[in-house]
Structures are given as C-alpha cells and as structure tokens.
Design an enzyme around this catalytic site. Structure first.
Site, PDB file in Angstrom:
ATOM      1  N   SER A  14       0.833  -1.210   0.000  1.00 49.36           N
ATOM      2  CA  SER A  14       0.000   0.000   0.000  1.00 49.36           C
ATOM      3  C   SER A  14       0.867   1.260   0.000  1.00 49.36           C
ATOM      4  CB  SER A  14      -0.984  -0.005   1.177  1.00 49.36           C
ATOM      5  OG  SER A  14      -0.310   0.129   2.400  1.00 49.36           O
ATOM      6  N   ASN A  15       1.992   1.229   0.699  1.00 46.56           N
ATOM      7  CA  ASN A  15       2.890   2.392   0.646  1.00 46.56           C
ATOM      8  C   ASN A  15       3.503   2.544  -0.742  1.00 46.56           C
ATOM      9  OD1 ASN A  15       3.335   3.959   3.242  1.00 46.56           O
ATOM     10  ND2 ASN A  15       3.358   1.856   4.017  1.00 46.56           N
ATOM     11  N   ILE A  92      16.623  -7.315   6.042  1.00 48.00           N
ATOM     12  CA  ILE A  92      17.679  -6.412   6.506  1.00 48.00           C
ATOM     13  C   ILE A  92      18.744  -6.327   5.421  1.00 48.00           C
ATOM     14  CG2 ILE A  92      19.555  -6.195   8.180  1.00 48.00           C
ATOM     15  CD1 ILE A  92      17.619  -7.412  10.256  1.00 48.00           C
ATOM     16  N   LEU A  93      19.155  -5.105   5.103  1.00 50.85           N
ATOM     17  CA  LEU A  93      20.212  -4.909   4.105  1.00 50.85           C
ATOM     18  C   LEU A  93      21.551  -4.734   4.828  1.00 50.85           C
ATOM     19  CD1 LEU A  93      18.240  -2.453   1.801  1.00 50.85           C
ATOM     20  CD2 LEU A  93      18.795  -4.854   1.314  1.00 50.85           C
ATOM     21  N   HIS A 109       9.179   3.292   8.520  1.00 55.27           N
ATOM     22  CA  HIS A 109       9.152   2.386   9.677  1.00 55.27           C
ATOM     23  C   HIS A 109       7.972   2.780  10.564  1.00 55.27           C
ATOM     24  CE1 HIS A 109      10.747  -0.378  12.623  1.00 55.27           C
ATOM     25  NE2 HIS A 109      10.526   0.539  13.545  1.00 55.27           N
ATOM     26  N   GLU A 174       0.818   6.752   7.093  1.00 52.07           N
ATOM     27  CA  GLU A 174       2.054   6.444   6.362  1.00 52.07           C
ATOM     28  C   GLU A 174       1.921   6.884   4.901  1.00 52.07           C
ATOM     29  OE1 GLU A 174       3.709   2.498   6.895  1.00 52.07           O
ATOM     30  OE2 GLU A 174       2.697   2.266   8.810  1.00 52.07           O
TER      31      GLU A 174
END
Ligand code: GAR
Length: 202
Positions: A14-15, A92-93, A109, A174
C-alpha cells in the site's frame, strides 16, 4: 531531469502504491521498478495494475545474504535508480549493500524512531504506555532503522487501542507521510518534515 525511483516491497504494497501514484503529472520523479523479495506478494499485482515494471527476487532461492544482495544490486543497477524506497521491505540490508547506494535508500518504519527499531512496534508502544505513536521515514544507513530522520507523522494512542487498531490507523498516515517526504527529497529538501493528526482540529 526526471529522477528515477525503485521501490522494494515484501507484502501488500500500500505504501508502494501511494508513492507510485504520487509520481505522476508534474512530480519530478517516476517509479522505474517495483521489486519484491516475496514471490506473489500482493504489491506486485498492485504495481502491475498501475502499469509499473515489476521484478521478483526470492531471497530463499539464494544460498546466502551476499548472493541475494549481489542479485538485488545487479537488478537495481540495470534500472539506474536515483533513489531506492523501501516500502514494507522486510529484509535487513547489510552495510556492504547500503554502502553501494550512500544516501540514496529511504525506508518507512511504523514507529516514532528512535523508539522501537525492529519488529512489533505497535505492541511495544502500547506496552510502554506511550501517549503517541507514529511512523518515520528515514535514510537507510548501516545500522537497522537508525539513519537520519527525514519525516515523522504522529497520532495519539486512544484508550482500548490494540496493535491491530494502531496498525490500521497508522497505515493511512504512512500514505500521507512517505509521498510528502519523497517529494521533498527529490526537490532537494532534506530538512525533517513533522506531521501530526493533532494539527488539524477535529
Ligand atoms: C507498513 O506499515 C510499513 O511501515 C511496515 O510494513 C508495512 C507495509 O505495508 N514496514 C516495516 O515494518 C519495516 N520495518 P504495505 O506493504 O501495505 O506498504
């Protein structure tokens, strides 16, 4: 010159859809790729319906994180993004990957960072007895959910709220915050944006 934005997702997107829809008309950026690490993620269908190019890189198909990230880097390099927006991207990058795109990766976030990096942010805000909750858009750096804050949106926590009610109330906020921050970044404004539901009289 039009700026190129790649959006990374893992879920419903959705973001991603909010960002992509904002990048039309006189907006100085365009979405050039929506990439999911989860095959069949709902956001991929949403992106296709918006006419956006999509890609899937299933992290489980790679033997380790460096090989997944090498493929991710290669796929991104091919579309030459100026910015990479993480939008519900739940991998996680590593610092090595982030270091290849310095200052060019944004993330949203679901907490008022620096409170609650990591997971279960809604439950943690409730357990702490916080009066307010919210979401943060920040630059991605080597440390998890720790880069410079570019924007936040705040909302009050109401009596009787649960993690689910908080999540449901926060998500539309958001969708206000991330496109607003993106527009500022692509027009060269890195000063922090602070939004609050309490600014508008009810
Ligand atoms: C959003 O609430 C986003 O803030 C969160 O995942 C959701 C994705 O929803 N991101 C994180 O938790 C990142 N650590 P969406 O797929 O509908 O945009």
């Amino acid at each position: 010159m039009t700026q190129r934005v790649a959006i990374l997702i893992s879920g419903g997107g959705s973001n991603m859809a909010g960002l992509a829809r904002s990048m039309t008309g006189d907006h100085p950026a365009r979405c050039v790729l929506v990439l999911s690490n989860v095959p069949g993620a709902g956001g991929l269908a949403k992106a296709a319906a918006l006419g956006l190019p999509t890609a899937t890189l299933d992290h489980k198909a790679f033997p380790d994180r460096p090989s997944f990230e090498a493929a991710l880097h290669q796929t991104l390099t091919e579309v030459r993004p100026d910015l990479i927006c993480l939008a519900g991207f739940m991998r996680i990058l590593t610092p090595a990957f982030v270091g290849k795109w310095p200052g060019r990766i944004l993330n949203i976030h679901p907490s008022l960072l620096p409170r609650y990096p990591g997971l279960h942010t809604h439950a943690r805000a409730l357990a702490a007895g916080d009066s307010h909750h919210g979401a943060t858009v920040h630059e991605v750096t080597a440390d998890l959910d720790d880069g410079p804050v570019l924007g936040q949106i705040r909302m009050p926590i109401e009596p009787g709220d649960t993690p689910d009610t908080l999540a449901a109330r926060l998500l539309p906020l958001e969708h206000q915050l991330y496109p607003a921050v993106l527009r500022r970044i692509v027009t060269g404004q890195r000063a922090r944006l602070d939004l609050s539901t309490e600014d508008v009289p009810r």
